[in-house]
Write an enzyme that holds these catalytic residues in place. Structure first.
Site, mmCIF file in Angstrom:
data_model
loop_
_atom_site.group_PDB
_atom_site.id
_atom_site.type_symbol
_atom_site.label_atom_id
_atom_site.label_comp_id
_atom_site.label_asym_id
_atom_site.label_seq_id
_atom_site.Cartn_x
_atom_site.Cartn_y
_atom_site.Cartn_z
ATOM 1 N N LYS A 12 2.589 -15.452 -1.694
ATOM 2 C CA LYS A 12 2.169 -14.858 -2.934
ATOM 3 C C LYS A 12 1.399 -15.697 -3.753
ATOM 4 O O LYS A 12 0.516 -16.475 -3.269
ATOM 5 C CB LYS A 12 3.231 -13.957 -3.504
ATOM 6 C CG LYS A 12 3.996 -13.093 -2.714
ATOM 7 C CD LYS A 12 4.867 -12.260 -3.334
ATOM 8 C CE LYS A 12 5.857 -11.361 -2.249
ATOM 9 N NZ LYS A 12 6.667 -10.404 -2.884
ATOM 10 N N GLU A 98 2.499 -5.063 -3.246
ATOM 11 C CA GLU A 98 1.923 -5.434 -4.463
ATOM 12 C C GLU A 98 0.420 -5.067 -4.511
ATOM 13 O O GLU A 98 -0.187 -4.677 -5.736
ATOM 14 C CB GLU A 98 2.218 -6.859 -4.713
ATOM 15 C CG GLU A 98 3.575 -7.147 -4.947
ATOM 16 C CD GLU A 98 4.267 -8.542 -4.512
ATOM 17 O OE1 GLU A 98 3.309 -9.406 -3.939
ATOM 18 O OE2 GLU A 98 5.458 -8.406 -4.222
HETATM 19 P P1 PGA Z 1 10.624 -11.165 -1.183
HETATM 20 O O1 PGA Z 1 9.330 -10.563 -0.806
HETATM 21 O O2 PGA Z 1 11.233 -11.790 0.200
HETATM 22 O O3 PGA Z 1 10.787 -12.060 -2.331
HETATM 23 O O4 PGA Z 1 11.449 -9.794 -1.505
HETATM 24 C C1 PGA Z 1 9.068 -10.169 0.582
HETATM 25 C C2 PGA Z 1 7.511 -9.680 0.460
HETATM 26 O O5 PGA Z 1 6.979 -9.009 -0.560
HETATM 27 O O6 PGA Z 1 6.919 -9.895 1.555
#
Ligand code: PGA
Length: 255
Positions: A12, A98
């Site tokens: 991210k 997202e």
């Molecule tokens: P997370 O995110 O493991 O922090 O829950 C997973 C993702 O958005 O791919």
């Protein structure tokens, strides 16, 4: 049909010019101990080249978190698939929750990106999953089916060899809440049923479906042992090799 497990680390909007390549080197070293699992990392765009250099000689794939579907032109701020290929990217995420729910991407845009990734000869991880209110309203399977059908519209059965699905219940992403093993397996099996209806059962049996949403070393082994869960897409726990590598190990060790 045995499917090679596939674990992705979605960084991210995290890491920096030094910490990104350092993390990539640690992941490469850890992944080499578990050759039964395919691994990719998805760094932010500015660090793709440096992370790619850090991965040189390793089997870990370089991934991109997003792309634009047009090849070039006046699209301020966007990044084309040709540019990503020039950076050494071989796999691209589309439809991440997202991007759907924070950045407002539509099914039509996600489909255009998915088709462009495949037309460019790259692999695609198409992310799908329901929001909490949709789960509570009993719409989980309908949402997944709609997102699969819309996201994969115009994709050929032959191109499906380069598609992975990531089922990520939105309420489980970054929240510490995890789908129960039974609920996750059930959703994955239903998604595979949709793929069978769309592309035939051979394609459905060959397609990897990752689980995503608060995957951690402590819950990975049980989830990743389920018959229709073929690895994971990991956010928070992919930012530390000491968390990410045990998830790779769990995926490699699935029976
Ligand atoms: P997370 O995110 O493991 O922090 O829950 C997973 C993702 O958005 O791919």
């Amino acid at each position: 049909m045995s499917r090679t497990p596939f674990v992705g680390g979605n960084w991210k909007m995290n890491t920096g010019p030094e910490s990104g390549p350092a993390l990539a080197r640690e992941v490469a070293a850890g992944a080499a101990e578990h050759p039964g699992c395919e691994v990719a990392v998805f760094p932010p765009f500015p660090f793709l080249l440096a992370v790619g250099r850090a991965l040189a000689g390793s089997a870990v794939k370089l991934g991109a978190q997003d792309c634009y579907f047009e090849p070039d032109g006046a699209f301020t701020g966007e990044v084309s698939l040709g540019m990503l290929k020039d950076c050494g990217v071989s796999v691209v995420l589309t439809g991440h929750s997202e991007r759907r729910h924070v950045l407002g991407e539509t099914d039509a845009l996600i489909n255009a990106k998915t088709r462009a990734v495949l037309a460019a000869g790259l692999e695609c991880v198409l992310c799908i999953g329901e929001k909490l209110e949709q789960r509570e309203a009993g719409q989980t399977d309908a949402v997944n089916e709609r997102q699969l059908r819309a996201g994969l519209a115009g994709v050929s059965a032959e191109q499906m060899a380069r598609v992975t699905i990531a089922y990520e219940p939105v309420w489980a992403i970054g929240t510490g809440k995890v789908a129960t093993t039974a609920d996750a397996q059930d959703a994955h099996a239903k998604c595979r049923g949709v793929l069978a209806a769309m592309f035939g059962s051979a394609v459905a049996q060959a397609t990897r479906i990752q689980y995503g949403g608060s995957l951690k070393p402590g819950n990975a082994a049980e989830l990743l042992a389920q018959p229709d869960i073929d690895g994971g897409l990991v956010g928070g726990a992919s930012l530390k090799a000491s968390d990410f590598v045990p998830i790779i190990a769990a995926a490699a060790g699935r029976v």
